[in-house]
Design a protein around this motif. Sequence first.
Motif, short mmCIF file in Angstrom:
data_model
loop_
_atom_site.label_atom_id
_atom_site.label_comp_id
_atom_site.label_asym_id
_atom_site.label_seq_id
_atom_site.Cartn_x
_atom_site.Cartn_y
_atom_site.Cartn_z
N TRP A 1 -3.43 52.97 8.25
CA TRP A 1 -2.64 53.13 7.02
C TRP A 1 -1.59 52.05 6.77
O TRP A 1 -1.13 51.90 5.63
N VAL A 2 -1.16 51.34 7.78
CA VAL A 2 -0.10 50.35 7.60
C VAL A 2 -0.71 48.96 7.42
O VAL A 2 -1.40 48.45 8.30
N HIS A 3 -0.47 48.36 6.26
CA HIS A 3 -1.10 47.07 5.94
C HIS A 3 -0.08 46.06 5.43
O HIS A 3 1.00 46.40 5.04
N PRO B 1 0.83 42.12 14.46
CA PRO B 1 2.28 41.89 14.38
C PRO B 1 2.83 41.84 12.96
O PRO B 1 3.94 42.31 12.72
N GLY B 2 2.07 41.30 12.04
CA GLY B 2 2.54 41.22 10.66
C GLY B 2 2.71 42.58 10.03
O GLY B 2 3.72 42.87 9.37
N ALA B 3 1.71 43.45 10.22
CA ALA B 3 1.78 44.80 9.68
C ALA B 3 2.88 45.60 10.37
O ALA B 3 3.63 46.34 9.73
N ALA B 4 3.01 45.44 11.69
CA ALA B 4 4.03 46.18 12.44
C ALA B 4 5.43 45.81 11.99
O ALA B 4 6.35 46.64 12.02
N PHE C 1 0.12 48.75 18.56
CA PHE C 1 -0.19 48.34 17.19
C PHE C 1 0.41 46.98 16.88
O PHE C 1 -0.24 46.11 16.29
N ALA C 2 1.65 46.77 17.30
CA ALA C 2 2.34 45.50 17.04
C ALA C 2 1.66 44.35 17.75
O ALA C 2 1.62 43.22 17.24
N SER C 3 1.11 44.61 18.94
CA SER C 3 0.42 43.57 19.68
C SER C 3 -0.84 43.12 18.94
O SER C 3 -1.17 41.93 18.91
#
Length: 202
Positions: free
Chosen positions: A200-202, A96-99, A91-93
């Motif tokens: 869900w993560v924004h 990255p901003g959301a992670a 997900f971070a890849s």
Amino acid sequence: MNVRTSSVAIAAAFALSLTALAGCSRQPAAETPPLAGARLGGPFALVDQDGRTATDKSFAGRYRAVYFGYSFCPDVCPTTLQVLMQGYRSFASASPGAAARLAPVFITVDPERDTPAVLKSYVAAFGKPLVGLTGTPDAIAAAAKAYGVYYHKQATAAGASGYLVDHSSQVILFGPDGQPIALVPTDQGAKAVADTFAEWVH
């Protein structure tokens, strides 16, 4: 109006309608999170792997994926954390901003053995930014109750080197306001974890 003029007018109207529909598609109605309204989560006062005080307010404004387990767990906990962090890195890849706004959190249910020093070595094996939290038995019990987690220390079996701890095993995603959003499906693999974060993560 001649046929050519009429055709141009119809084409223009059709183009405008497509533009309006496209505009609508970019603003879908917000979907209700699966765990919306569930009575999960709340205040806690614990200690992180570096010996620093950590409370629920330490994560205010950030999403958090919370898992309760213990470092001496022989199979379920390490497998769950491995999949969780694999999914997080994927997900971070991609985002990255959301992670950066998501904190994976591991809270022990075995404070007797899981000191900050033990947790520091344990969470490091799964990679940053996993946070390990421990505390007094009473503080851990209060946190587990607030987060709907069951755990029970077993008696040490004859010939065993240490005791086991029965515990429920689920990763729960919470929003920046501390409200529960969804279960993170670590049992379905790292891709399912990454997809849940992406949703869900924004």
